[in-house]
Design an enzyme around this catalytic site. Sequence first.
Site, PDB file in Angstrom:
ATOM      1  N   SER A   1      30.511  55.388-112.871  1.00 40.57           N
ATOM      2  CA  SER A   1      31.350  55.869-111.861  1.00 40.57           C
ATOM      3  C   SER A   1      30.405  56.172-110.659  1.00 40.57           C
ATOM      4  O   SER A   1      29.229  56.840-110.261  1.00 40.57           O
ATOM      5  CB  SER A   1      31.665  57.395-112.232  1.00 40.57           C
TER       6      SER A   1
ATOM      7  N   ASP B   1      39.340  49.564-108.307  1.00 40.61           N
ATOM      8  CA  ASP B   1      40.452  49.973-107.129  1.00 40.61           C
ATOM      9  C   ASP B   1      41.515  48.870-107.184  1.00 40.61           C
ATOM     10  O   ASP B   1      42.629  49.098-106.580  1.00 40.61           O
ATOM     11  CB  ASP B   1      39.866  50.354-106.090  1.00 40.61           C
TER      12      ASP B   1
END
Length: 429
Positions: A167, A315
């Site tokens: 992340s 994304d």
Amino acid sequence: MSGVMVKPASAVEGTVTVPGDKSISHRAALLGGMAEGETRITNFLAGDDCLSTLACLAKLGVTWERRGSEVWLQGKGTANWREPEDVLDVGNSGTTARLFLGALAASPLAATLTGDASIRQRPMRRVTDPLKRMGAAIIGRRNGDFVPLTIRGGGLKGYAHRTEVASAQVKSALLLAGLGADGVTSVEEPQVSRDHTERMLRAFGVPVTMEGRMVQVRGGSRLRGQTVAVPADISSAAFFLVLGSLAGRGEIVLPEVGINPTRTGILDVLRRMGADIEVLAKREPAGEGRATLRVRPADLHGTEIAGEIIPRLIDEVPILAVAASLAEGETVIRDAAELRVKETDRIQTVADGLRGLGADVEELPDGLRIRGKKRLPGGRAKSYGDHRLAMSWAVAGLLSQEGVAVEGMEAAAVSFPDFLAVLDQIVKR
């Protein structure tokens, strides 16, 4: 703007200048606010999320102004941030929330972060737990897992942290906190996530050490204001790469798109599926590569998307799912459980949305199984306030038989305020 009808297109043709990179715009603004001296950001993304970052900086006493597509900030260093008189509202921006938690931990003041209904359901413990171990005092809902969160920073100790899931937001938050800690702070990931923060820290004068999947900073480093040229966002370009690949005729040219290798998974996967994408005029100013992308129609086929490539296209999974629904054969997406804690549960909402448009989709615990068709009938699809879903459904409408009514199209303003207007300029019917 809810309920926008996107009708089928017969061809696409033109040059599309997509907005500045959202991730880089966030970081340029925040580091400019943490730095000493003037920072100038060109091609800043003036979308809702990045404007939330600027609004939070203003409440901390950082002065800034927008001049067209540029943002100018006058930083005084985090030690001189002003304790805010009101809560810091991050809006719908998870990046703003998590990165500010790290920056505030390094600053000796108290502040409370909150956000909209979506943000209040997004977990923060992967950031707050290691920050607490570094010495930050954090209280909030469910033992500090959800905003509103109140943090008092200062007095931090360096910390070696291993993340279970790659992340960039967690990594960035801990590195920013590490700048104000005593000693060395390091973050090791199972796969390499996007590295915009590391690159930009170096540009602002902070020594950063990188060894494999581990990155570290030493406390006490001072940031100096810089000029940051933001490239076009490859996540926004992705919608046009898929549209150009599956349209009946024409080509789309996308200039100055960021091609940071931690973000180019979309190019690798589309090419593996058979896409005709050229990368032209490469250059790398200020540590962030960019190039012109040219895409033409091609026959796409299914593929497997899993493992180390997932952080490089996390994304772009919604629009890749649209591509997979129109590609020959089966596509399987795995190792993407992170999508369940984005603006929406993107695994569930993508599966539901595509099924509503006539696609053959199976929801997996950590991804999707999609069996492609030559054309989707169309129908109605909801964005649930998620900008990437809104734009994905608009592209699906252009490629469908009957069009798609997109509920909540206004969500696109988070990262691409003029998305529909840009489509109108290149679509032929």
